[in-house]
Design a protein around this motif. Structure first.
Motif, PDB file in Angstrom:
ATOM      1  N   LYS A   1       0.576  -0.937  -0.210  1.00 19.10           N
ATOM      2  CA  LYS A   1      -0.046  -0.214  -0.041  1.00 19.10           C
ATOM      3  C   LYS A   1       0.897   1.618   0.112  1.00 19.10           C
ATOM      4  O   LYS A   1       1.782   1.522   0.787  1.00 19.10           O
ATOM      5  CB  LYS A   1      -1.059   0.251   1.595  1.00 19.10           C
ATOM      6  N   CYS A   2       0.245   1.736  -0.799  1.00 16.58           N
ATOM      7  CA  CYS A   2       1.217   3.433  -0.971  1.00 16.58           C
ATOM      8  C   CYS A   2      -0.046   4.059  -0.446  1.00 16.58           C
ATOM      9  O   CYS A   2      -0.394   5.134   0.473  1.00 16.58           O
ATOM     10  CB  CYS A   2       1.771   3.740  -2.212  1.00 16.58           C
ATOM     11  N   ASN A   3      -0.637   5.240  -1.354  1.00 13.76           N
ATOM     12  CA  ASN A   3      -2.339   5.466  -0.950  1.00 13.76           C
ATOM     13  C   ASN A   3      -3.507   4.681  -1.084  1.00 13.76           C
ATOM     14  O   ASN A   3      -4.191   4.754  -0.974  1.00 13.76           O
ATOM     15  CB  ASN A   3      -2.509   6.623  -2.823  1.00 13.76           C
ATOM     16  N   ILE A   4      -3.208   3.849  -1.893  1.00 16.17           N
ATOM     17  CA  ILE A   4      -4.092   2.495  -1.890  1.00 16.17           C
ATOM     18  C   ILE A   4      -3.330   1.202  -2.208  1.00 16.17           C
ATOM     19  O   ILE A   4      -2.284   1.462  -2.564  1.00 16.17           O
ATOM     20  CB  ILE A   4      -4.516   2.414  -3.155  1.00 16.17           C
ATOM     21  N   ALA A   5      -4.009   0.425  -2.214  1.00 19.06           N
ATOM     22  CA  ALA A   5      -3.634  -0.991  -2.235  1.00 19.06           C
ATOM     23  C   ALA A   5      -3.863  -2.181  -3.144  1.00 19.06           C
ATOM     24  O   ALA A   5      -5.136  -1.499  -3.800  1.00 19.06           O
ATOM     25  CB  ALA A   5      -3.620  -1.806  -0.463  1.00 19.06           C
TER      26      ALA A   5
ATOM     27  N   GLN B   1      -1.711   6.771  -6.919  1.00 17.02           N
ATOM     28  CA  GLN B   1       0.175   6.958  -6.444  1.00 17.02           C
ATOM     29  C   GLN B   1      -0.001   8.181  -7.829  1.00 17.02           C
ATOM     30  O   GLN B   1       0.108   7.362  -9.339  1.00 17.02           O
ATOM     31  CB  GLN B   1       0.382   5.896  -6.114  1.00 17.02           C
ATOM     32  N   ASN B   2       0.766   9.076  -7.899  1.00 16.83           N
ATOM     33  CA  ASN B   2       2.278   9.732  -9.464  1.00 16.83           C
ATOM     34  C   ASN B   2       3.145   9.224  -8.748  1.00 16.83           C
ATOM     35  O   ASN B   2       3.686   9.320  -7.704  1.00 16.83           O
ATOM     36  CB  ASN B   2       1.826  10.928  -8.877  1.00 16.83           C
ATOM     37  N   CYS B   3       3.865   9.339 -10.127  1.00 12.34           N
ATOM     38  CA  CYS B   3       5.663   9.229  -9.625  1.00 12.34           C
ATOM     39  C   CYS B   3       6.002   9.481 -10.968  1.00 12.34           C
ATOM     40  O   CYS B   3       5.339   9.495 -11.978  1.00 12.34           O
ATOM     41  CB  CYS B   3       5.708   7.656  -9.828  1.00 12.34           C
ATOM     42  N   VAL B   4       7.250  10.203 -11.053  1.00 13.01           N
ATOM     43  CA  VAL B   4       7.751  10.699 -12.363  1.00 13.01           C
ATOM     44  C   VAL B   4       8.894   9.931 -11.932  1.00 13.01           C
ATOM     45  O   VAL B   4      10.275  10.202 -11.283  1.00 13.01           O
ATOM     46  CB  VAL B   4       8.670  12.378 -12.727  1.00 13.01           C
ATOM     47  N   LEU B   5       9.678   9.320 -13.352  1.00  6.06           N
ATOM     48  CA  LEU B   5      10.644   8.019 -13.187  1.00  6.06           C
ATOM     49  C   LEU B   5      11.807   9.289 -14.011  1.00  6.06           C
ATOM     50  O   LEU B   5      12.536   7.914 -14.411  1.00  6.06           O
ATOM     51  CB  LEU B   5      10.262   6.740 -13.729  1.00  6.06           C
ATOM     52  N   ALA B   6      12.969   9.171 -13.313  1.00  2.00           N
ATOM     53  CA  ALA B   6      13.430  10.555 -13.037  1.00  2.00           C
ATOM     54  C   ALA B   6      14.449   9.990 -11.907  1.00  2.00           C
ATOM     55  O   ALA B   6      14.458   8.630 -11.554  1.00  2.00           O
ATOM     56  CB  ALA B   6      13.518  12.267 -12.625  1.00  2.00           C
TER      57      ALA B   6
ATOM     58  N   GLY C   1       7.829  12.442   0.961  1.00  2.00           N
ATOM     59  CA  GLY C   1       7.109  12.607   0.119  1.00  2.00           C
ATOM     60  C   GLY C   1       5.065  12.455   0.665  1.00  2.00           C
ATOM     61  O   GLY C   1       4.769  12.468   1.418  1.00  2.00           O
ATOM     62  N   THR C   2       4.539  12.479  -0.137  1.00  2.00           N
ATOM     63  CA  THR C   2       3.373  12.174  -0.247  1.00  2.00           C
ATOM     64  C   THR C   2       2.164  11.567  -0.116  1.00  2.00           C
ATOM     65  O   THR C   2       0.690  11.350   0.117  1.00  2.00           O
ATOM     66  CB  THR C   2       2.584  14.037  -1.370  1.00  2.00           C
ATOM     67  N   GLY C   3       3.300  10.111  -0.515  1.00  4.76           N
ATOM     68  CA  GLY C   3       1.964   9.095  -0.615  1.00  4.76           C
ATOM     69  C   GLY C   3       1.353   9.032   1.319  1.00  4.76           C
ATOM     70  O   GLY C   3       3.175   8.844   2.269  1.00  4.76           O
ATOM     71  N   THR C   4       0.916   7.965   1.677  1.00  3.47           N
ATOM     72  CA  THR C   4       0.374   7.526   2.585  1.00  3.47           C
ATOM     73  C   THR C   4       1.137   6.338   3.917  1.00  3.47           C
ATOM     74  O   THR C   4       0.748   6.225   4.456  1.00  3.47           O
ATOM     75  CB  THR C   4      -0.702   7.623   3.041  1.00  3.47           C
ATOM     76  N   GLY C   5       1.887   5.591   2.758  1.00  6.35           N
ATOM     77  CA  GLY C   5       2.299   4.181   3.378  1.00  6.35           C
ATOM     78  C   GLY C   5       1.922   2.992   3.344  1.00  6.35           C
ATOM     79  O   GLY C   5       0.234   2.929   3.725  1.00  6.35           O
TER      80      GLY C   5
END
Length: 454
Positions: free
Chosen positions: A146-150, A221-226, A276-280
């Motif tokens: 789970k990050c923001n959702i599972a 969840q969002n992510c930029v793969l830099a 980070g903004t993820g709830t984990g």
């Protein structure tokens, strides 16, 4: 430790464990390029006989890359659970295979026993598995993160929505994002590969996806793969990132070629938790793929399947939210044709799941490899049957930035419907609210990005 066998009247003698591991592998052009592959089918079978008879303690006691020489080896060794290892150390690799295949062995049994296995032991048993074995055994294992959702529940097929744009134009990325969401994609992550690996570009894309998610109350969840350092700088400057991404490899030297160390990833993990903004609780995203260590000239004479397994041992240290292998992307130097791509995809998924990783796959190919869209659709069906946690989805199956072919939005939707899979539960509820899904199927409104206009 016996490294020879008699097969059809001929004695096959292998000089060390590295050679046995490499020659027991299914045919891979990368192993042949490195001069490691079996010369004949008979030699491959002989190597499989030898590896099957090895004890798990033989593999641990004779490391392919000693811990004192390599950070990844140390991390894998440090993670071995002593009491669990003690229960299995006297098993042969063939006995481990039989245990994994046994109908009485559950997914929870496999997750428990994997804590006593090194990545090399998992690689060894994988070499003895048929494709169907790999599908059947991986499907036993449920890994929920789970990050923001599972995601990861039995019966769930999640997707990474990949709305890449050749110039990182926000408007173009959002257009692809709207189309993907309208097909029910994006529950694993909205993940963008940037062209411009600058802090400003990464910040712009993170803000754009985060704002869109907030506007439409999208549970994902969002992510930029830099590169991980670029993402960390963007987060320090206030960019809203739910996860931090990084490509990883199976040796310290290969990781250094990526510009990373375990210490750096420890810092990234800490930053994802604090800024980070993820709830984990899980907030990291890793990517792998057979052949990267050979590309970096950092494979130490070890075959690419075993190196890939070591990726998952390294990743396990961080308990990532998701990890996906990319099969067919690097090119025919490592996976020559459809048969090798399909085999590698099933191997990687099984090995990752057995390590307890939330596994996804970018089912793809480049234009110079001997594979086509039918082949990756075949692999999509096989991996869905194997219980893959998520698949990467691109507009029309053609990534206009990375210039390769992958699964399309409607391909993943079709896999869900055909194989009786659903999106992640919270995400499906949102799709129902938006009128994109009805009773577990796409509605007549699905595929219409104008849903996201006001």
């Amino acid at each position: 430790m016996i490294l020879k066998t008699l097969l059809m009247g001929q004695v096959y003698q292998f000089k060390n464990l590295k050679e046995v591991f490499a020659k027991a592998n299914e045919e891979k052009s990368g192993d042949r390029l490195a001069g490691l592959a079996a010369e004949t089918v008979q030699e491959r079978i002989a190597a499989k006989q030898v590896i099957g008879a090895l004890l798990l303690s033989d593999i641990r006691d004779h490391p392919l890359l000693p811990a004192e020489e390599d950070e990844v080896s140390r991390i894998i060794e440090e993670q071995v659970n002593g009491p669990v290892y003690k229960q299995v150390q006297g098993w042969s690799v063939s006995e481990l295979r039989e245990y994994i295949l046994d109908d009485r062995t559950t997914g929870e049994d496999l997750k428990r026993i994997s804590r006593g296995l090194t990545s090399e032991m998992i690689a060894a048993v994988t070499k003895l598995m048929s494709n169907l074995d790999l599908i059947h055994c991986a499907n036993k294992i449920e890994v929920i993160t789970k990050c923001n959702i599972a995601i990861g529940h039995k019966g769930v097929l999640a997707s990474r929505l990949q709305p890449n744009h050749p110039t990182d134009q926000v408007e173009g990325m959002i257009a692809s994002l709207k189309e993907g969401l309208s097909y029910g994609m994006g529950d694993a992550v909205i993940g963008i590969n940037p062209v411009d690996d600058s802090v400003e570009s990464v910040k712009r894309l993170l803000h754009a996806t985060h704002d869109f998610m907030n506007t439409w109350e999208i549970p994902t969840q969002n992510c930029v793969l830099a590169h991980v350092i670029t993402q960390m700088k963007a987060i320090e400057q206030g960019a809203p990132a739910d996860m931090i991404f990084q490509s990883i490899a199976g040796t310290e030297a290969a990781n250094r070629s990526f510009g990373i160390t375990a210490a750096l990833l420890d810092e990234a993990d800490d930053m994802a938790r604090t800024l980070g903004t993820g709830t984990g609780p899980e907030r990291l995203y890793f990517e792998t793929g057979q052949g990267s260590e050979l590309s970096a000239e950092a494979h130490y004479g070890i075959d690419q399947l075993t190196m890939e397994s070591r990726n998952y041992g390294f990743a396990r240290r961080y308990n990532p939210y998701i990890l996906n292998t990319v099969v067919g992307f690097i090119g025919p130097e490592y996976l020559y044709d459809n048969k090798q791509v399909i085999r590698a995809g099933l191997e990687d998924h099984f090995m990752g799941k057995l390590h307890g990783i939330s596994m996804g796959v970018d089912i793809c190919y480049t234009n110079h490899i001997k594979a086509d869209q039918n082949d990756i659709e075949d692999l999509g069906v096989l991996l869905t049957a194997a219980g893959v946690n998520f698949i990467i989805a691109t507009p029309m199956g053609d990534d206009c930035m990375l210039n390769y072919q992958s699964m399309s939005y409607h391909d993943v939707a079709t896999l869900r419907q055909t194989m009786y899979r659903r999106p992640a539960p919270v995400f499906e509820a949102w799709l129902e609210k938006m009128g994109i899904m009805e009773q577990g199927k796409l509605s007549r409104r699905a595929g219409d990005p104008s849903l996201f206009t006001r």
